[in-house]
Design a protein around this motif. Sequence first.
Motif, PDB file in Angstrom:
ATOM      1  N   LYS A  96      25.420  23.830 -15.080  1.00 48.90           N
ATOM      2  CA  LYS A  96      26.131  24.055 -13.824  1.00 48.90           C
ATOM      3  C   LYS A  96      25.540  25.227 -13.024  1.00 48.90           C
ATOM      4  N   HIS A 133      21.450  21.131 -14.245  1.00 49.03           N
ATOM      5  CA  HIS A 133      22.459  20.071 -14.281  1.00 49.03           C
ATOM      6  C   HIS A 133      23.441  20.282 -15.433  1.00 49.03           C
ATOM      7  N   HIS A 171      23.674  26.548  -9.644  1.00 53.44           N
ATOM      8  CA  HIS A 171      23.634  26.144  -8.241  1.00 53.44           C
ATOM      9  C   HIS A 171      22.208  25.744  -7.843  1.00 53.44           C
TER      10      HIS A 171
END
Length: 371
Positions: free
Chosen positions: A95, A92, A97
Amino acid sequence: MLIRKRSTRKFMPTSLSNASEKLGMPPGSLIHVGDIQEEDSRISVIDFNRTELQEPVVETVEELLKFREKDSITWVCLEGLKNVEITELIGHYFKIHPLVLEDILNTHQRPKFEEHDDYLYIVLKGLSLDRDAASVNGSFAVYHEQISILVLNDFVFTFKEKKDDLFLPLVQRIRNGNARVRNLGTDYLTYAILDMIVDQNFLLLDSLDENIDAVEEELLSNPNSNTLVAIQRIKRELIDIRRSITPLRELLSSVQRSDTKLIGEKSQIYFRDVYDHVLRITETTDSYREMLSGLLDIYVSSVSNKMNEIMKILTVFASIFIPLTFIAGIYGMNFEYMPELKWKWSYPVIWVVFVTVPICLILFFKKKKWL
């Protein structure tokens, strides 16, 4: 270095031991899939540059964000993946995936290299000698562990299934102010991590070589069913080793072909060095596989030769007693008029015949080199 206890927040506490249990879940579901169930996770943080080194103690993932503001390299090592929340928070804040996070937590991945816009994802298998299993059954056993690496501009994350001292030599090198890793970027640190993981295989192959030598000595001296079991067990472990090592050639080739800015041209030569190590390990495993096939053939030949020796001895005894059985069968017939039955010396003569025939047959067999 930090030992972080399991967080009280639980977004995804589920942990599965079998990948098939995840069937039907949507892509990106953060579920730990693996055989290693470490109850507590351990996070180790090392922040360094050319002149400074820190090994801070952090209590939450949020505390890692402060290292973004520093002109340094931060290496975060997470050991123990059962606590899914830690991996989810890292994804989170940095960033990452969700599919990459899913691959990190699913420990049945094939070694691979993925390029993303702001980071690189590398996953491979760390192999080591399973000394606990070896001490129990006295045989060669390999421990497989999935290790995932996220390479960012100033951060390197490593995700391991278990807590051990695999990276301790690298940590000691970083602590040395004159170490090359202190003067280079995250790409060199990534190389150093890969090199540490790959070089563990040389220690594994040394132990494998000792086990093969022991099996070979037993095979030449006193082969038995346990010898066959040992050969088959080592052969199976060797297949697993090769399955984990062979994809590394493709992985490292992809790293060298990559045009990402996260890997500089000066670091490519180091990744080529790791590639050479993988080639050496692959060639060694191939030679060991051929050696084990040869040992298996020798075992089959030894068993066949032993069986032939037994059959030869039995055949010799049968050949000796066949004429004696024939003579005894003739004189065991219940005919009234048999001239030899009334002779005075019949019994001593028949015993002379019984002794003479075997002696003559044994001498004949030796002359023919059948004995």
